[in-house]
Design an enzyme around this catalytic site. Structure first.
Site, PDB file in Angstrom:
ATOM      1  N   GLU A  45      -7.954   6.303  -6.993  1.00 29.15           N
ATOM      2  CA  GLU A  45      -7.074   7.005  -8.095  1.00 29.15           C
ATOM      3  C   GLU A  45      -7.096   6.653  -9.284  1.00 29.15           C
ATOM      4  O   GLU A  45      -6.029   6.444 -10.824  1.00 29.15           O
ATOM      5  CB  GLU A  45      -6.233   7.284  -7.026  1.00 29.15           C
ATOM      6  N   LEU A  55     -16.482   6.290  -3.489  1.00 22.77           N
ATOM      7  CA  LEU A  55     -15.009   6.942  -4.674  1.00 22.77           C
ATOM      8  C   LEU A  55     -14.616   6.294  -5.341  1.00 22.77           C
ATOM      9  O   LEU A  55     -15.634   4.709  -6.072  1.00 22.77           O
ATOM     10  CB  LEU A  55     -13.924   5.743  -3.612  1.00 22.77           C
ATOM     11  N   GLN A  71     -10.118  13.275   6.328  1.00 20.21           N
ATOM     12  CA  GLN A  71      -8.964  12.684   5.431  1.00 20.21           C
ATOM     13  C   GLN A  71      -9.937  13.052   4.375  1.00 20.21           C
ATOM     14  O   GLN A  71     -11.298  12.547   3.938  1.00 20.21           O
ATOM     15  CB  GLN A  71      -9.188  11.151   5.228  1.00 20.21           C
ATOM     16  N   PHE A 127       0.861  -0.931  -0.249  1.00 25.24           N
ATOM     17  CA  PHE A 127      -0.108   0.267   0.426  1.00 25.24           C
ATOM     18  C   PHE A 127       0.858   0.759  -0.313  1.00 25.24           C
ATOM     19  O   PHE A 127       1.896   1.745   0.540  1.00 25.24           O
ATOM     20  CB  PHE A 127      -0.829   0.156   1.313  1.00 25.24           C
ATOM     21  N   HIS A 161     -13.572  10.921   4.195  1.00 25.29           N
ATOM     22  CA  HIS A 161     -13.695   8.591   4.260  1.00 25.29           C
ATOM     23  C   HIS A 161     -13.423   8.696   5.562  1.00 25.29           C
ATOM     24  O   HIS A 161     -13.979   7.880   6.278  1.00 25.29           O
ATOM     25  CB  HIS A 161     -12.568   8.967   2.949  1.00 25.29           C
ATOM     26  N   ARG A 163      -3.063  14.001  -3.145  1.00 23.02           N
ATOM     27  CA  ARG A 163      -5.226  14.136  -2.841  1.00 23.02           C
ATOM     28  C   ARG A 163      -5.381  15.083  -2.234  1.00 23.02           C
ATOM     29  O   ARG A 163      -6.152  16.004  -2.804  1.00 23.02           O
ATOM     30  CB  ARG A 163      -5.265  13.272  -1.842  1.00 23.02           C
ATOM     31  N   ARG A 178      -4.252   9.631   8.054  1.00 21.00           N
ATOM     32  CA  ARG A 178      -4.030   7.802   8.932  1.00 21.00           C
ATOM     33  C   ARG A 178      -3.493   7.318   7.826  1.00 21.00           C
ATOM     34  O   ARG A 178      -3.225   7.378   5.687  1.00 21.00           O
ATOM     35  CB  ARG A 178      -5.500   7.701   9.242  1.00 21.00           C
ATOM     36  N   HIS A 237     -11.495  12.300  -0.165  1.00 20.77           N
ATOM     37  CA  HIS A 237     -10.539  12.152  -1.487  1.00 20.77           C
ATOM     38  C   HIS A 237     -11.149  12.699  -2.701  1.00 20.77           C
ATOM     39  O   HIS A 237     -12.396  13.175  -2.152  1.00 20.77           O
ATOM     40  CB  HIS A 237     -11.069  10.166  -1.480  1.00 20.77           C
TER      41      HIS A 237
END
Lengths: 587, 84
Positions: A255, A252, A240, A119, A353, A286, A398, A242
Site C-alpha cells: 500500500e 503484493l 482476505q 501495525f 492473501h 482494501r 484478520r 489485497h
C-alpha cells in the site's frame, strides 16, 4: 498389497509454524511424534511471513492483552469467538518469550527488550491512540520462527516424514480419527501412519484463486481431507484480498506505493478511484479498492490485450522517489515483469492473501462438529491448528501480526490437549481396514490409463472460475454461475488422467491429488459465500452491502457429504471479562 | 537435459516469489546447463528460502562460483518468461 504401518502417539500433518510448535511441545513431553510434510519442513509457507507476531508486551508504548483482545474482535467484524480471542491475547506474551528462548533473533530496543512496531488496527485503551504490538525479527520473522522451531524439533527427536503426501484420514465406525494414509513421494510407496491423535496443520488454500500471494504448495490439503472425513468447513467465505497484486503473478505491491502518491488507472487512462471514493481516492480501504478494480474490468475498462487488469502508475513520482522510497517494488517488477515503474505503470489485480475460514476447532485445538443439538462436539483424536483451522480468532477479517500468533498459541494449545487425551487413551484402537482401503482407492484412481484431460489445464480453469465468480465481486447471480461451473469441472476432474505412471518422484500424481483438494476447498468457499447474504469483513456482497447482525452474526459450516450449509452461533462470551457487543466498525 | 521430477519438486518453496523464479528457470533455461551448472543449481536449492531469494534478486552475493554463474541465468529466464 503389503503396506508399511508405523505407529505413533501423535501425528502432525504439515510442518509450518503450527505443526512444528505442536510437535515440539509433544516431543518435549516424551510423546512419540511424527510430522508428515509434502515439502522439506523449512520450505513451508510460514517462511514467507514478514510482518511479525502480536503480543501486548508494552515495550514501546503502554499496552494490555485486553486492548489486543478488543482490537482483534473489532477487526474480526465481531464474528470472532471471544473466548478463543481472550485465550490467544492472554497467551501471546508467553509464546513470544518462549520463542526468544528457542533462539528466535527478535529485533531489540536499546534497553535490550524486544522491539515492537505499530501495525494497522492496533490501539491503546479500546480504540484510542495507536499501539505498537508487533514483535519482529527484522523483515523475516516467519523465517526465523520456522527455522528455530525446526532446529528445536531435531533436538527433541521429533520423527519427520519429509516429502510424504497425506492422502486421507483414517476414521473408524465410532468416529475416532486414527491417523492417515500417505505415500512417500520418492518411491510412490503408500504407508499407513497409525496415531492415537492426529493434528492437521497444513496451512491455507490460497491457490484456489488464480491471483494469490501464497506458495504453490498452499492447496488446502488438510481442509479437503477433513471435508472428505465428514467434517464441515467453517466460514470459508472469508478470504482476505489485497487490491494490488502483480497481475498474473500474485505478489503484493505494498500500500506504500499508493501512500507515496501512486494511483490506479483503467484501460481508458482514467483515474477511476475518483468515482468510487471521491475523497480518499486511491487510499480507500482494501475492499473498496479491490472491488473498484474488479468492476472496471467487468465493465470492459480493463487494461492490456485481454482487458484483465488495472494499472498502478508511479511514473509521476519520479526516479528519485521511486528508487529511494519504493526500491523493493522496482526490484520485484524488474525481476518478474522486466518492467521499470519509473518508465511504465505496473499491471495489478486483487490478490488472495489469507483464508480466515477452515476446519472448525475449539480453543484446545479439538476439531468440533455439530451433532444433533450440539453445535460443537469434538471428533475424538482429531485436532487442527493454524490457517488450516478456524478457531475462530480472525472471524471475518484478520489483523496483521495475528496469524503468526494464531499458529503459535493454538499449535501449543492443541499439543497440551493431545497430551491430556493420550493420558486418557493410552492404547491404539483397532485399525479400520475399510477406511484404509478407501484412501488407497483414491490414490489408485490416478493409476488409470487411457484418454482424458490433463491436470494442469483443469487447475488453471478452476482458479480462473474462483477468481471470476468468488473473488472480490460477489453477487448471487455471479456465484450461482460459479457453482455450476465448478460442478462441471468436478465431472471433468473425475475423468482426467495423468501420463506419468512411474513410481519414483511422480509429481504428476501429487499435483492430481492437489487438484482434487483444491476443488473441495473451492466448492466450500463458493457455497459459503453464496449463502451469506450480507457484507462483513472480507466478505463483500454487491447485492447485500450492509452487515446484518440480526440474521448473520453466526458461523457458516459447509458439508461436502451433504453439499449443504449449516450455521452455528458465534461465541460472544469471553472467559473472564465482559463481552464486546457488535458495533459499527470505524477506523 | 530436462530437469528430473525430483529437482522439480525441490523447486516447490515456501514463498511464491521463489516458486515463480525457479519454475520459470526450469521451463526456460535449465536445459542449457552443463553438469557443473546442474550441480550448482542443486546446491542453490539447498539454501533457505530467504537466502535463495536474496541471491537471485542480487541483494547478496555468494562465494560459490558455480551458483554465481547460475543466478544471472535464472534472472534471464524469468525475464524471458515475462515477455511470453
Amino acid at each position: 498389497m503389503n503396506i508399511t504401518v508405523r505407529k505413533f502417539d501423535a501425528l502432525i500433518i504439515g510442518a509450518g509454524g503450527a505443526g512444528l510448535r505442536a510437535a515440539l511441545q509433544l516431543s518435549n513431553a516424551d510423546a512419540r511424534v511424527a510430522v508428515v510434510s509434502k515439502v522439506f519442513p523449512t520450505r513451508s509457507h510460514t517462511v514467507a511471513a514478514q510482518g511479525g507476531v502480536n503480543a501486548a508486551l508494552a515495550n514501546v508504548l503502554p499496552d494490555s492483552w485486553h486492548w489486543h483482545m478488543f482490537d482483534t474482535i473489532k477487526g474480526s467484524d465481531y464474528l470472532g469467538d471471544q473466548d478463543a480471542i481472550e485465550y490467544m491475547c492472554r497467551a501471546a506474551p508467553k509464546v513470544v518469550y518462549e520463542l526468544e528462548h528457542f533462539g528466535v533473533p527478535f529485533s531489540r530496543l536499546d534497553n535490550g527488550t524486544i522491539y515492537q512496531r505499530a501495525f494497522g488496527g492496533q490501539s491503546q485503551n479500546f480504540g484510542q491512540d495507536q499501539a505498537a504490538r508487533t514483535c519482529a525479527a527484522a523483515d523475516r520473522t516467519g523465517h526465523a520462527i520456522l527455522h528455530s522451531l525446526y532446529q528445536q524439533n531435531l533436538r527433541a527427536r521429533t520423527h519427520f516424514f519429509d516429502e510424504y503426501f497425506a492422502v486421507d484420514l483414517i476414521k473408524d465406525d465410532q468416529g475416532y480419527v486414527l491417523g492417515v494414509v500417505a505415500f512417500e513421494i520418492l518411491t510412490g510407496k503408500p504407508i499407513v501412519i497409525e496415531a492415537k491423535t492426529t493434528l492437521i496443520a497444513t496451512g491455507g488454500a490460497g491457490q484456489i484463486f488464480r491471483t494469490n500471494t501464497n506458495a504453490l504448495s498452499n492447496t488446502g490439503d488438510g481442509m479437503a481431507m477433513a471435508l472428505r472425513a465428514g467434517v464441515p468447513l467453517e466460514d470459508m467465505e472469508f478470504v482476505q484480498f489485497h487490491p494490488t497484486g502483480i497481475a498474473g503473478r500474485g505478489m503484493l505491491i505494498t500500500e506504500g506505493a499508493r501512500g507515496e502518491g501512486g494511483f490506479l488507472i483503467n484501460g481508458e487512462g482514467e483515474r477511476f478511484m475518483e468515482r468510487y471514493a471521491p475523497k480518499v481516492k486511491d487510499l480507500a480501504s482494501r475492499d473498496v479498492v479491490s472491488r473498484a478494480i474488479a468492476v472496471e474490468i467487468r465493465e470492459g475498462r480493463g487494461c492490456g490485450r485481454n482487458k484483465d487488469h488495472a494499472l498502478l502508475d508511479l511514473r509521476h513520482l519520479g526516479a528519485d522517489t521511486i528508487m529511494k522510497k519504493l526500491p523493493g517494488i522496482r526490484e520485484m517488477t524488474l525481476t518478474f515483469l522486466g518492467l521499470d515503474p519509473i518508465e511504465q505503470p505496473i499491471p495489478v489485480f486483487p490478490t488472495c492473501h489469507y483464508s480466515m475460514g477452515g476446519i472448525p476447532t475449539n480453543r484446545d485445538g479439538q476439531v468440533v462438529v455439530p451433532v444433533k443439538d450440539t453445535p460443537e462436539d469434538p471428533v475424538p483424536g482429531l485436532y487442527a491448528a493454524g490457517e488450516a483451522a478456524c478457531v475462530s480468532v480472525h472471524g471475518a477479517n484478520r489483523l496483521g501480526g495475528n496469524s503468526l500468533l494464531d499458529i503459535l498459541v493454538f499449535g501449543r494449545a492443541a499439543a497440551n490437549h493431545i497430551l491430556e487425551y493420550l493420558g486418557e487413551n493410552p492404547h491404539h484402537r483397532a485399525l479400520p481396514q475399510d477406511s484404509v482401503d478407501r484412501a488407497l482407492e483414491r490414490l489408485a484412481r490416478w493409476d488409470r490409463e487411457g484418454e482424458g484431460e490433463a491436470v494442469e489445464p483443469l487447475r488453471r480453469e478452476l482458479r480462473k472460475v474462483m477468481e471470476d465468480h468468488c473473488g472480490v465481486f460477489r453477487t448471487a447471480e455471479v456465484m450461482r454461475e460459479g457453482v455450476a461451473k465448478l460442478q462441471t469441472l468436478r465431472e471433468r476432474i473425475d475423468q482426467a488422467v495423468i501420463r506419468d505412471h512411474t513410481q519414483t518422484f511422480n509429481t504428476a500424481r501429487v499435483e492430481a491429488l492437489e487438484l482434487e483438494n483444491l476443488w473441495d476447498c473451492a466448492i466450500a468457499t463458493m457455497h459459503s459465500a453464496l449463502g451469506r447474504e450480507e457484507s462483513r469483513g472480507a466478505h463483500s456482497r454487491v447485492d447485500f452491502t450492509e452487515r446484518d447482525d440480526e440474521r448473520w452474526l453466526k458461523h457458516s459450516l459447509y458439508s461436502l457429504q451433504d453439499d449443504a450449509l449449516d450455521y452455528k452461533p458465534v461465541r460472544t462470551q469471553p472467559l473472564t471479562v465482559e463481552s464486546f457487543p457488535p458495533k459499527k466498525r470505524v477506523y | 537435459m530436462k530437469p528430473d521430477t525430483q529437482t522439480r519438486w525441490r523447486c516447490r518453496r515456501g514463498m511464491l516469489e521463489n516458486d515463480l523464479l525457479l519454475k520459470g528457470f526450469l521451463d526456460h533455461g535449465y536445459d542449457q546447463l552443463d553438469q557443473e551448472g546442474r550441480d550448482a543449481f542443486e546446491r542453490l536449492l539447498g539454501y533457505p528460502d530467504n537466502l535463495l531469494l536474496d541471491l537471485v534478486l542480487e541483494r547478496q552475493s555468494t562465494v560459490d562460483a558455480g551458483i554465481a554463474r547460475v543466478v544471472p541465468l535464472i534472472r534471464a529466464a524469468v525475464a524471458a518468461g515475462a515477455e511470453d
